[in-house]
Motif scaffolding. Sequence first.
Motif, PDB file in Angstrom:
ATOM      1  N   LYS A   9       0.809  -1.227   0.000  1.00 13.22           N
ATOM      2  CA  LYS A   9       0.000   0.000   0.000  1.00 13.22           C
ATOM      3  C   LYS A   9       0.840   1.274   0.000  1.00 13.22           C
ATOM      4  O   LYS A   9       0.539   2.226  -0.720  1.00 13.22           O
ATOM      5  CB  LYS A   9      -0.925  -0.003   1.218  1.00 13.22           C
ATOM      6  CG  LYS A   9      -1.900   1.168   1.259  1.00 13.22           C
ATOM      7  CD  LYS A   9      -2.850   1.031   2.445  1.00 13.22           C
ATOM      8  CE  LYS A   9      -3.796   2.224   2.542  1.00 13.22           C
ATOM      9  NZ  LYS A   9      -4.752   2.243   1.416  1.00 13.22           N
ATOM     10  N   HIS A  10       1.915   1.276   0.800  1.00 10.08           N
ATOM     11  CA  HIS A  10       2.677   2.514   1.012  1.00 10.08           C
ATOM     12  C   HIS A  10       4.003   2.562   0.261  1.00 10.08           C
ATOM     13  O   HIS A  10       4.681   3.585   0.286  1.00 10.08           O
ATOM     14  CB  HIS A  10       2.920   2.709   2.509  1.00 10.08           C
ATOM     15  CG  HIS A  10       1.670   2.660   3.331  1.00 10.08           C
ATOM     16  ND1 HIS A  10       0.689   3.621   3.262  1.00 10.08           N
ATOM     17  CD2 HIS A  10       1.227   1.731   4.228  1.00 10.08           C
ATOM     18  CE1 HIS A  10      -0.298   3.309   4.093  1.00 10.08           C
ATOM     19  NE2 HIS A  10       0.015   2.167   4.690  1.00 10.08           N
ATOM     20  N   LYS A  11       4.387   1.460  -0.390  1.00 11.83           N
ATOM     21  CA  LYS A  11       5.617   1.369  -1.188  1.00 11.83           C
ATOM     22  C   LYS A  11       6.868   1.693  -0.371  1.00 11.83           C
ATOM     23  O   LYS A  11       7.799   2.348  -0.833  1.00 11.83           O
ATOM     24  CB  LYS A  11       5.543   2.283  -2.416  1.00 11.83           C
ATOM     25  CG  LYS A  11       4.380   1.937  -3.350  1.00 11.83           C
ATOM     26  CD  LYS A  11       4.384   0.460  -3.743  1.00 11.83           C
ATOM     27  CE  LYS A  11       3.172   0.090  -4.596  1.00 11.83           C
ATOM     28  NZ  LYS A  11       3.066  -1.380  -4.817  1.00 11.83           N
ATOM     29  N   LEU A  12       6.878   1.164   0.848  1.00 15.37           N
ATOM     30  CA  LEU A  12       8.033   1.289   1.729  1.00 15.37           C
ATOM     31  C   LEU A  12       8.736  -0.055   1.801  1.00 15.37           C
ATOM     32  O   LEU A  12       8.087  -1.089   1.960  1.00 15.37           O
ATOM     33  CB  LEU A  12       7.592   1.694   3.138  1.00 15.37           C
ATOM     34  CG  LEU A  12       6.905   3.049   3.279  1.00 15.37           C
ATOM     35  CD1 LEU A  12       6.369   3.207   4.699  1.00 15.37           C
ATOM     36  CD2 LEU A  12       7.881   4.187   2.946  1.00 15.37           C
ATOM     37  N   GLN A  13      10.066  -0.039   1.689  1.00 21.70           N
ATOM     38  CA  GLN A  13      10.827  -1.279   1.844  1.00 21.70           C
ATOM     39  C   GLN A  13      12.162  -0.978   2.486  1.00 21.70           C
ATOM     40  O   GLN A  13      12.707   0.113   2.360  1.00 21.70           O
ATOM     41  CB  GLN A  13      10.972  -1.998   0.506  1.00 21.70           C
ATOM     42  CG  GLN A  13      11.549  -1.173  -0.612  1.00 21.70           C
ATOM     43  CD  GLN A  13      12.954  -1.616  -0.994  1.00 21.70           C
ATOM     44  OE1 GLN A  13      13.654  -2.239  -0.197  1.00 21.70           O
ATOM     45  NE2 GLN A  13      13.372  -1.296  -2.207  1.00 21.70           N
ATOM     46  N   LEU A  14      12.654  -1.975   3.212  1.00 20.16           N
ATOM     47  CA  LEU A  14      13.786  -1.775   4.116  1.00 20.16           C
ATOM     48  C   LEU A  14      15.133  -1.715   3.423  1.00 20.16           C
ATOM     49  O   LEU A  14      16.130  -1.357   4.055  1.00 20.16           O
ATOM     50  CB  LEU A  14      13.789  -2.883   5.171  1.00 20.16           C
ATOM     51  CG  LEU A  14      12.557  -2.896   6.076  1.00 20.16           C
ATOM     52  CD1 LEU A  14      12.475  -4.193   6.860  1.00 20.16           C
ATOM     53  CD2 LEU A  14      12.561  -1.694   7.020  1.00 20.16           C
ATOM     54  N   GLN A  66      11.035  -6.521   3.209  1.00 18.73           N
ATOM     55  CA  GLN A  66      12.490  -6.672   3.200  1.00 18.73           C
ATOM     56  C   GLN A  66      13.127  -6.117   1.940  1.00 18.73           C
ATOM     57  O   GLN A  66      14.310  -5.800   1.921  1.00 18.73           O
ATOM     58  CB  GLN A  66      12.887  -8.120   3.375  1.00 18.73           C
ATOM     59  CG  GLN A  66      12.524  -9.042   2.225  1.00 18.73           C
ATOM     60  CD  GLN A  66      12.745 -10.507   2.571  1.00 18.73           C
ATOM     61  OE1 GLN A  66      13.850 -11.027   2.410  1.00 18.73           O
ATOM     62  NE2 GLN A  66      11.709 -11.164   3.061  1.00 18.73           N
ATOM     63  N   GLY A  67      12.375  -6.001   0.855  1.00 16.00           N
ATOM     64  CA  GLY A  67      12.903  -5.427  -0.377  1.00 16.00           C
ATOM     65  C   GLY A  67      13.859  -6.353  -1.099  1.00 16.00           C
ATOM     66  O   GLY A  67      13.870  -7.568  -0.890  1.00 16.00           O
ATOM     67  N   LEU A  96      18.857  -4.564   5.493  1.00 11.24           N
ATOM     68  CA  LEU A  96      17.899  -5.487   6.092  1.00 11.24           C
ATOM     69  C   LEU A  96      18.344  -5.877   7.499  1.00 11.24           C
ATOM     70  O   LEU A  96      17.542  -5.887   8.440  1.00 11.24           O
ATOM     71  CB  LEU A  96      17.752  -6.730   5.223  1.00 11.24           C
ATOM     72  CG  LEU A  96      16.873  -7.856   5.770  1.00 11.24           C
ATOM     73  CD1 LEU A  96      15.464  -7.370   6.082  1.00 11.24           C
ATOM     74  CD2 LEU A  96      16.845  -9.032   4.791  1.00 11.24           C
ATOM     75  N   ALA A  97      19.617  -6.191   7.660  1.00 16.23           N
ATOM     76  CA  ALA A  97      20.138  -6.556   8.984  1.00 16.23           C
ATOM     77  C   ALA A  97      19.947  -5.413   9.977  1.00 16.23           C
ATOM     78  O   ALA A  97      19.551  -5.632  11.133  1.00 16.23           O
ATOM     79  CB  ALA A  97      21.613  -6.939   8.878  1.00 16.23           C
TER      80      ALA A  97
END
Length: 271
Positions: free
Chosen positions: A76-81, A116-117, A132-133
């Motif tokens: 929904k928000h297009k956020l990834q780590l 996690q992307g 990610l870590a």
Amino acid sequence: MKSCITISLVEEARGGPFVLWDGLRAGCELAAKLGYDAVEVFPPGPEAVEPGELESLLDDNGLKLAAVGTGAGWVKHKLQLADADESKRMKAIEFVRSIIDFAGPFGAVAIIGSMQGRYGDGVDRESARGYLADALEDGGSHAEQYNVPLIYEPLNRYETNQVNTVADGVGLLNRLSTQNVKLLCDLFHMNIEEEDVADALRTGGDKVGHIHFVDSNRRPVGLGHTDFRPIMAALQDIKYSGYLSAEAFPYPDSTAATEQTIRAFRYWTQS
């Protein structure tokens, strides 16, 4: 082991692998009617569900909240780590924290999967794994205040190029300083990536914190070709006592999938 069914509240994800789609009340009532122990909720964000209302629904139906997904952060928000943009990575971390803060008071875990992307698009493999870590360090530490772990999910190669196998997930967790991150072992993803699903679960051992209980084709257990005998034996071997949560397509429909899953759960846990 305890039974659990997934409820999605994210319209943008409709058609995805969640069993129940018609709201929290209807989902909790059906889960309770069929004898489930808990629900796993996939919300657009923490503000989408009023905690008092959820607490009442759970209490009225004799259910626990097992887990809350963060996937809407991406869907929904297009956020990834692993975003190349530091400010977007920080927004992603804040979203994960907000889900932890929503789930934690219920004794429920937050799950990081699609957020996690991946590497590429300006982020090399080492950097993406490092981002990610860092996020898992932050989330694991943040979840400690609620006495629950953060749950991290390896995904199949078609959904991420970060971590695809349980062994790789164990390797990632072993590099963290926090001990408060566990693995989600999703039997659908494992069917694609693992040479032997049961052996992979044994490799996960005490790092296995949650199971997505689903068949080879992402349909409810019993409607694919997975042999669950060695899988259940492996879960017994590692002394897994958490949830078997159905993250499956509502096939042929939500009610039938919910009924099929609880039948399969009872068969395999009582055999």
